[in-house]
Design an enzyme around this catalytic site. Structure first.
Site, mmCIF file in Angstrom:
data_model
loop_
_atom_site.group_PDB
_atom_site.id
_atom_site.type_symbol
_atom_site.label_atom_id
_atom_site.label_comp_id
_atom_site.label_asym_id
_atom_site.label_seq_id
_atom_site.Cartn_x
_atom_site.Cartn_y
_atom_site.Cartn_z
ATOM 1 N N ARG A 1 0.825 -1.209 0.000
ATOM 2 C CA ARG A 1 0.000 0.000 0.000
ATOM 3 C C ARG A 1 0.864 1.268 0.000
ATOM 4 O O ARG A 1 0.448 2.299 -0.524
ATOM 5 C CB ARG A 1 -0.942 0.002 1.208
ATOM 6 C CG ARG A 1 -2.138 -0.896 0.960
ATOM 7 C CD ARG A 1 -3.099 -0.915 2.118
ATOM 8 N NE ARG A 1 -4.386 -1.448 1.673
ATOM 9 C CZ ARG A 1 -5.338 -1.872 2.496
ATOM 10 N NH1 ARG A 1 -5.169 -1.823 3.800
ATOM 11 N NH2 ARG A 1 -6.467 -2.335 2.011
ATOM 12 N N LYS B 1 -14.199 -11.748 6.673
ATOM 13 C CA LYS B 1 -15.260 -10.785 6.990
ATOM 14 C C LYS B 1 -16.556 -11.184 6.291
ATOM 15 O O LYS B 1 -16.986 -10.544 5.328
ATOM 16 C CB LYS B 1 -14.843 -9.395 6.543
ATOM 17 C CG LYS B 1 -13.635 -8.848 7.291
ATOM 18 C CD LYS B 1 -13.301 -7.476 6.754
ATOM 19 C CE LYS B 1 -11.910 -7.046 7.111
ATOM 20 N NZ LYS B 1 -11.368 -6.095 6.142
ATOM 21 N N GLY C 1 -7.004 -6.237 1.124
ATOM 22 C CA GLY C 1 -5.699 -6.043 1.736
ATOM 23 C C GLY C 1 -4.983 -7.356 1.981
ATOM 24 O O GLY C 1 -3.821 -7.525 1.610
ATOM 25 N N GLY D 1 -12.751 -3.824 0.941
ATOM 26 C CA GLY D 1 -14.112 -3.348 1.180
ATOM 27 C C GLY D 1 -14.544 -2.351 0.115
ATOM 28 O O GLY D 1 -15.670 -2.383 -0.382
HETATM 29 P P1 ADP Z 1 -9.246 -9.276 2.497
HETATM 30 O O1 ADP Z 1 -8.416 -8.396 3.376
HETATM 31 O O2 ADP Z 1 -8.478 -9.823 1.338
HETATM 32 O O3 ADP Z 1 -10.545 -8.628 2.097
HETATM 33 P P2 ADP Z 1 -10.332 -10.636 4.802
HETATM 34 O O4 ADP Z 1 -9.829 -9.548 5.642
HETATM 35 O O5 ADP Z 1 -11.792 -10.814 4.672
HETATM 36 O O6 ADP Z 1 -9.648 -10.559 3.337
HETATM 37 O O7 ADP Z 1 -9.821 -12.032 5.321
HETATM 38 C C1 ADP Z 1 -8.455 -12.351 5.459
HETATM 39 C C2 ADP Z 1 -8.275 -13.312 6.599
HETATM 40 O O8 ADP Z 1 -9.137 -14.403 6.466
HETATM 41 C C3 ADP Z 1 -6.885 -13.877 6.678
HETATM 42 O O9 ADP Z 1 -6.231 -13.350 7.801
HETATM 43 C C4 ADP Z 1 -7.111 -15.385 6.822
HETATM 44 O O10 ADP Z 1 -6.325 -15.976 7.821
HETATM 45 C C5 ADP Z 1 -8.581 -15.461 7.182
HETATM 46 N N1 ADP Z 1 -9.210 -16.734 6.820
HETATM 47 C C6 ADP Z 1 -9.250 -17.320 5.619
HETATM 48 N N2 ADP Z 1 -9.859 -18.516 5.683
HETATM 49 C C7 ADP Z 1 -10.226 -18.697 6.966
HETATM 50 C C8 ADP Z 1 -10.868 -19.753 7.683
HETATM 51 N N3 ADP Z 1 -11.253 -20.863 7.074
HETATM 52 N N4 ADP Z 1 -11.073 -19.589 9.003
HETATM 53 C C9 ADP Z 1 -10.652 -18.454 9.623
HETATM 54 N N5 ADP Z 1 -10.042 -17.433 9.011
HETATM 55 C C10 ADP Z 1 -9.811 -17.561 7.706
HETATM 56 MG MG MG Z 2 -8.534 -7.947 5.470
#
Ligand code: ADP
Ligand code: MG
Length: 400
Positions: A34, A199, A357, A381
């Site tokens: 970033r 999320k 992210g 988001g």
């Molecule tokens: P992004 O930032 O790409 O939008 P999120 O913040 O929603 O993604 O999610 C990222 C997190 O999701 C990572 O830290 C990862 O460890 C967690 N994650 C992925 N799969 C699982 C799972 N099955 N159970 C718990 N956490 C998970």
């Molecule tokens: Mg995230």
């Protein structure tokens, strides 16, 4: 939307709202994507003789200073990337900020401390937010919005401040919006969407709109378990959003009606003792069918059959949008699903966009060449809400 080329910046104090919300571990930056993403905008302003005042949030402090969320380490890294010193103000609108900005010469750069150390930044109260924006406005003559990862937030520095100063969009926001436009206008088909991450309730909303646009939707990561539970399967102690099960069933029905392929994991890696990975014995994790998760275990990654299934659904993709890791990729035992999807994107002939992210960080941390993807978005988001068709406060404010 105006761009920075439309602003006369020489000798002016230019407030750059960036998104420098980088992952930190023990005060060390684990992924500087970033920072690198916004650096070209700052460098351009420096080149043109602006006095650049950079501001960002980091993490979720509670409206007051909290050392673990200090931007101090980011000032150092930003300086290295720009190849020039970045002065750091130890507050956002206080004495340090005022003095640091006053000391800036033409072509010099300062970074303010975390915007969210001030309750006004994220306040739901328009007057409180406005008052903080008034204070920020005293530090600058012009505003450049380039924190794409925050444009979906109605926050003082994102929404209220640009209404108080002549403004333009930075190069990062201009690029991000250009790519997202491509995903909402005419897309090359098949259009495949891959969703995962943690999320869940934040991300379910996008499915609504994508069901009208995508040809296939693949669900992995923590998101998958709410769908599996909605279908009546045991998900053990996996991430679950009980109150969203009804919505998941509606989406599945809608997908069927529209002929959108909706693909859930067929197998998952489970473990009993996560997150205590240091003491985990190999016997404590294994692969199970997605409809046979033991009640005392947690699903932490998609399994090998699902990796192949997802890759097969991506092999002919004309367009791919991917948001959210397929598993807890931070641990090598649970990174293979995310790796497989990243590889499948690279192998597909289509235009590939990675948003989020953690997803973007995962791609880099797992050793992929980010330039090999069509676009890696700095906003999770924000890109999701754009694809949902929502008005984003930070973009609306730049339009005006
Ligand atoms: P992004 O930032 O790409 O939008 P999120 O913040 O929603 O993604 O999610 C990222 C997190 O999701 C990572 O830290 C990862 O460890 C967690 N994650 C992925 N799969 C699982 C799972 N099955 N159970 C718990 N956490 C998970
Ligand atoms: Mg995230």
């Amino acid at each position: 939307m105006k761009t920075i080329e439309d602003l006369d910046v020489a000798g002016k104090r230019v407030f750059v709202r960036a998104d420098l919300n980088v992952p930190l571990s023990d005060g060390r930056i684990t992924d500087d994507g970033r920072i690198r993403a916004v650096a070209p905008t700052i460098a351009k302003l420096v080149e043109r003789g602006a006095r650049v005042v950079v501001a960002s949030h980091l993490g979720r402090p509670k409206g007051a200073p909290d050392p673990q969320f200090s931007l101090a380490p980011v000032a150092g890294r930003l300086g290295e990337i720009l190849g020039k010193p970045v002065a750091f103000a130890t507050d956002t609108v206080g004495d340090s900020a005022t003095a640091t900005v006053a000391a800036l010469g033409d072509g010099e750069v300062a970074l303010l401390e975390n915007l969210r150390f001030n309750a006004g930044e994220t306040s739901k109260d328009d007057a409180e937010r406005g008052a903080f924006a008034d204070q920020l406005a005293t530090l600058a003559d012009l505003y450049v919005g380039d924190g794409f990862g925050a444009v979906h937030r109605k926050h003082a520095s994102v929404f209220d401040l640009p209404q108080r100063l002549p403004h333009a969009a930075g190069d990062l926001i201009a690029t991000e919006v250009g790519v997202l436009k491509k995903l909402t206008d005419e897309v090359a088909r098949p259009y495949v969407v891959v969703l995962g991450g943690a999320k869940v309730s934040d991300k379910l909303g996008v499915i609504d709109n994508l069901l009208k646009k995508a040809d296939r939707i693949l669900i992995g990561g923590g998101m998958a378990y709410t769908f599996l539970a909605a279908k009546g399967h045991e998900v053990g102690i996996s991430l679950l959003q009980e109150d969203q099960k009804g919505r998941c069933l509606e989406y599945l029905a809608e997908a069927e009606k529209r002929g959108v392929e909706f693909v859930l994991p067929v197998d998952v890696l489970v473990s009993k003792d996560f997150p205590d990975l240091k003491t985990k014995a190999p016997a404590d994790f294994g692969t199970v069918a997605a409809d046979a998760i033991p009640a005392d275990q947690e699903g932490l990654d998609i399994g090998p059959k699902t990796r192949e299934l997802f890759a097969a659904k991506l092999v002919d993709a004309g367009t791919v949008f991917w948001n959210g890791p397929m598993g807890v990729f931070e641990h090598p035992d649970y990174a293979n699903g995310t790796k497989a999807v990243a590889q499948a994107l690279l192998d597909s002939p289509g235009f590939t966009v990675v948003g989020g992210g953690d997803s973007a960080a995962a791609v880099r941390i797992l050793g992929f060449d980010e330039k090999a993807f069509g676009h890696i978005s700095t906003g999770g988001g924000a890109s999701l809400e754009y694809l949902e068709g929502k008005t984003l406060p930070g973009l609306a404010a730049l339009e005006g």
